[in-house]
Design a protein around this motif. Structure first.
Motif, PDB file in Angstrom:
ATOM      1  N   MET A 227      50.500 -11.106 -28.824  1.00  0.00           N
ATOM      2  CA  MET A 227      49.848 -12.269 -29.447  1.00  0.00           C
ATOM      3  C   MET A 227      48.332 -12.098 -29.429  1.00  0.00           C
ATOM      4  N   PRO A 228      47.697 -12.051 -30.580  1.00  0.00           N
ATOM      5  CA  PRO A 228      46.236 -11.974 -30.565  1.00  0.00           C
ATOM      6  C   PRO A 228      45.659 -13.265 -29.986  1.00  0.00           C
ATOM      7  N   PRO A 229      44.516 -13.173 -29.285  1.00  0.00           N
ATOM      8  CA  PRO A 229      43.953 -14.387 -28.691  1.00  0.00           C
ATOM      9  C   PRO A 229      43.299 -15.300 -29.722  1.00  0.00           C
ATOM     10  N   TYR A 230      43.012 -14.724 -30.904  1.00  0.00           N
ATOM     11  CA  TYR A 230      42.221 -15.470 -31.881  1.00  0.00           C
ATOM     12  C   TYR A 230      43.079 -15.995 -33.028  1.00  0.00           C
ATOM     13  N   THR A 231      42.792 -17.247 -33.421  1.00  0.00           N
ATOM     14  CA  THR A 231      43.418 -17.823 -34.614  1.00  0.00           C
ATOM     15  C   THR A 231      42.344 -18.471 -35.471  1.00  0.00           C
ATOM     16  N   ILE A 232      42.385 -18.178 -36.774  1.00  0.00           N
ATOM     17  CA  ILE A 232      41.514 -18.834 -37.755  1.00  0.00           C
ATOM     18  C   ILE A 232      42.356 -19.818 -38.557  1.00  0.00           C
ATOM     19  N   THR A 233      41.945 -21.065 -38.587  1.00  0.00           N
ATOM     20  CA  THR A 233      42.590 -22.070 -39.436  1.00  0.00           C
ATOM     21  C   THR A 233      41.611 -22.432 -40.547  1.00  0.00           C
ATOM     22  N   TYR A 234      42.006 -22.150 -41.785  1.00  0.00           N
ATOM     23  CA  TYR A 234      41.068 -22.325 -42.908  1.00  0.00           C
ATOM     24  C   TYR A 234      41.842 -22.350 -44.216  1.00  0.00           C
ATOM     25  N   PHE A 235      41.127 -22.674 -45.281  1.00  0.00           N
ATOM     26  CA  PHE A 235      41.714 -22.642 -46.620  1.00  0.00           C
ATOM     27  C   PHE A 235      41.874 -21.184 -47.074  1.00  0.00           C
ATOM     28  N   ALA A 236      42.638 -20.979 -48.161  1.00  0.00           N
ATOM     29  CA  ALA A 236      42.886 -19.622 -48.663  1.00  0.00           C
ATOM     30  C   ALA A 236      41.698 -19.130 -49.484  1.00  0.00           C
ATOM     31  N   VAL A 237      40.545 -19.046 -48.824  1.00  0.00           N
ATOM     32  CA  VAL A 237      39.335 -18.506 -49.448  1.00  0.00           C
ATOM     33  C   VAL A 237      38.588 -17.657 -48.417  1.00  0.00           C
ATOM     34  N   ARG A 238      37.627 -16.846 -48.916  1.00  0.00           N
ATOM     35  CA  ARG A 238      36.748 -16.122 -47.982  1.00  0.00           C
ATOM     36  C   ARG A 238      35.748 -17.118 -47.402  1.00  0.00           C
ATOM     37  N   GLY A 239      34.994 -17.767 -48.270  1.00  0.00           N
ATOM     38  CA  GLY A 239      34.149 -18.887 -47.889  1.00  0.00           C
ATOM     39  C   GLY A 239      33.412 -18.706 -46.569  1.00  0.00           C
ATOM     40  N   ARG A 240      33.569 -19.699 -45.702  1.00  0.00           N
ATOM     41  CA  ARG A 240      32.851 -19.693 -44.433  1.00  0.00           C
ATOM     42  C   ARG A 240      33.522 -18.832 -43.370  1.00  0.00           C
ATOM     43  N   CYS A 241      34.589 -18.108 -43.746  1.00  0.00           N
ATOM     44  CA  CYS A 241      35.218 -17.197 -42.795  1.00  0.00           C
ATOM     45  C   CYS A 241      35.008 -15.737 -43.156  1.00  0.00           C
TER      46      CYS A 241
ATOM     47  N   GLN B 141      36.074 -31.014 -40.588  1.00  0.00           N
ATOM     48  CA  GLN B 141      36.029 -29.879 -41.525  1.00  0.00           C
ATOM     49  C   GLN B 141      36.598 -28.612 -40.891  1.00  0.00           C
ATOM     50  N   LEU B 142      36.944 -27.675 -41.760  1.00  0.00           N
ATOM     51  CA  LEU B 142      37.360 -26.332 -41.361  1.00  0.00           C
ATOM     52  C   LEU B 142      36.227 -25.366 -41.719  1.00  0.00           C
ATOM     53  N   PRO B 143      36.177 -24.179 -41.106  1.00  0.00           N
ATOM     54  CA  PRO B 143      37.183 -23.550 -40.259  1.00  0.00           C
ATOM     55  C   PRO B 143      37.246 -24.092 -38.827  1.00  0.00           C
ATOM     56  N   LYS B 144      38.485 -23.920 -38.296  1.00  0.00           N
ATOM     57  CA  LYS B 144      38.724 -24.077 -36.865  1.00  0.00           C
ATOM     58  C   LYS B 144      39.017 -22.681 -36.328  1.00  0.00           C
ATOM     59  N   PHE B 145      38.477 -22.376 -35.172  1.00  0.00           N
ATOM     60  CA  PHE B 145      38.693 -21.052 -34.573  1.00  0.00           C
ATOM     61  C   PHE B 145      39.193 -21.259 -33.157  1.00  0.00           C
ATOM     62  N   GLU B 146      40.302 -20.615 -32.830  1.00  0.00           N
ATOM     63  CA  GLU B 146      40.825 -20.712 -31.464  1.00  0.00           C
ATOM     64  C   GLU B 146      40.743 -19.368 -30.759  1.00  0.00           C
ATOM     65  N   ASP B 147      40.195 -19.433 -29.555  1.00  0.00           N
ATOM     66  CA  ASP B 147      40.171 -18.289 -28.637  1.00  0.00           C
ATOM     67  C   ASP B 147      40.947 -18.737 -27.410  1.00  0.00           C
ATOM     68  N   GLY B 148      42.243 -18.404 -27.375  1.00  0.00           N
ATOM     69  CA  GLY B 148      43.096 -18.954 -26.322  1.00  0.00           C
ATOM     70  C   GLY B 148      43.104 -20.467 -26.422  1.00  0.00           C
ATOM     71  N   ASP B 149      42.738 -21.150 -25.327  1.00  0.00           N
ATOM     72  CA  ASP B 149      42.781 -22.617 -25.356  1.00  0.00           C
ATOM     73  C   ASP B 149      41.438 -23.236 -25.741  1.00  0.00           C
TER      74      ASP B 149
ATOM     75  N   ILE C  18      31.006 -20.151 -34.224  1.00  0.00           N
ATOM     76  CA  ILE C  18      32.095 -19.187 -34.052  1.00  0.00           C
ATOM     77  C   ILE C  18      31.536 -17.758 -34.047  1.00  0.00           C
ATOM     78  N   LEU C  19      30.619 -17.487 -34.971  1.00  0.00           N
ATOM     79  CA  LEU C  19      29.995 -16.147 -35.003  1.00  0.00           C
ATOM     80  C   LEU C  19      29.259 -15.866 -33.684  1.00  0.00           C
ATOM     81  N   ARG C  20      28.546 -16.862 -33.172  1.00  0.00           N
ATOM     82  CA  ARG C  20      27.824 -16.672 -31.903  1.00  0.00           C
ATOM     83  C   ARG C  20      28.792 -16.402 -30.760  1.00  0.00           C
ATOM     84  N   HIS C  21      29.904 -17.151 -30.748  1.00  0.00           N
ATOM     85  CA  HIS C  21      30.924 -16.952 -29.714  1.00  0.00           C
ATOM     86  C   HIS C  21      31.433 -15.509 -29.751  1.00  0.00           C
TER      87      HIS C  21
END
Ligand code: 6SG
Length: 208
Positions: free
Chosen positions: A1-15, A52-60, A69-72
């Motif tokens: 299981m990767p630790p990271y999850t991106i929740t976003y629309f189906a675009v490149r956009g802000r991700c 708003q999205l994106p939401k980014f999860e790193d574990g919990d 998110i980029l800084r993290h």
């Protein structure tokens, strides 16, 4: 299981930048794609800190705001400079990239048909600042001697601008070489060549 999850629309956009960064840093991540129909139901929006999205999860840890998110990821993967001085300069450059990204987003979503010509005419006034900073640093990166999250964000914004105006870097040799070299980094190249990337539109309204 990767630790990271991106929740976003189906675009490149802000991700776009964070995906390029994750790929280059040899990370795997899960994509949780949100459709317009699901989003307008409002349940997910109600759980997002700023609605708003994106939401980014790193574990919990759940993070919102694409630049946070980029800084993290910069902190997690050693892409935030060699010391505090460099980190501050990287923050400055990333804020400059964000200013250009916001202008681009305004054009795309608010005034594409009426404003495109004037936008492209004015673009050198913005690109010249990045050209000068990159040339002055003279390492192939915005700050210091190694890649930072600001470089990934700049790459993403420049790639989008090359779609908007294919000749926009012709008078900026340092930026042109930056895009070529970054895009040729093996893991970035593999990502940019992937269907996962190519099948996603840049923006949510079909304009680019
Ligand atoms: C949109 O603005 O995709 N988030 C966007 N829109 C939905 O209800 N400062 C933060 C950050 O840096 C900005 C977040 C950003 O993270 S990004 C969001 O959540 C809202 O506000 C651009 C993008 N647009 C696609 C889109 C969203 C709503 C309409 C068009 C996709 C297509 C249709 C629905 C979902 Fe759609």
């Amino acid at each position: 299981m990767p630790p990271y999850t991106i929740t976003y629309f189906a675009v490149r956009g802000r991700c776009g930048a964070m995906r390029i960064m994750l790929a280059d840093q040899d990370q795997t991540w899960k994509e949780n794609v949100v459709t317009f129909d699901d989003w307008v139901k409002g349940d997910l929006k109600a759980t997002c800190v700023f609605g708003q999205l994106p939401k980014f999860e790193d574990g919990d840890l759940a993070l919102y705001q694409s630049n946070a998110i980029l800084r993290h990821l910069g902190r997690n993967h050693g892409a935030y400079g060699n010391d505090n001085r460099e980190a501050s300069l990287i923050d400055m450059m990333n804020d400059g990239v964000e200013d250009l990204r916001l202008k681009y987003v305004k054009l795309i979503y608010q005034e594409y048909d009426s404003g495109k010509e004037a936008y492209i005419k004015d673009l050198p006034n913005h690109l010249s600042k990045f050209e000068a900073a990159m040339a002055k640093n003279n390492t192939g990166f915005l700050v210091g001697n190694k890649v930072s999250f600001a470089d990934y964000s700049l790459l993403d914004v420049l790639l989008n601008h090359l779609v908007l105006s294919p000749t926009c870097l012709d008078t900026f040799p340092t930026l042109k070489s930056f895009v070529e070299k970054m895009s040729a980094r093996p893991k970035i190249k593999a990502f940019l060549d992937s269907d996962a990337h190519k099948q996603l539109p840049i923006n949510g309204n079909g304009k680019q």
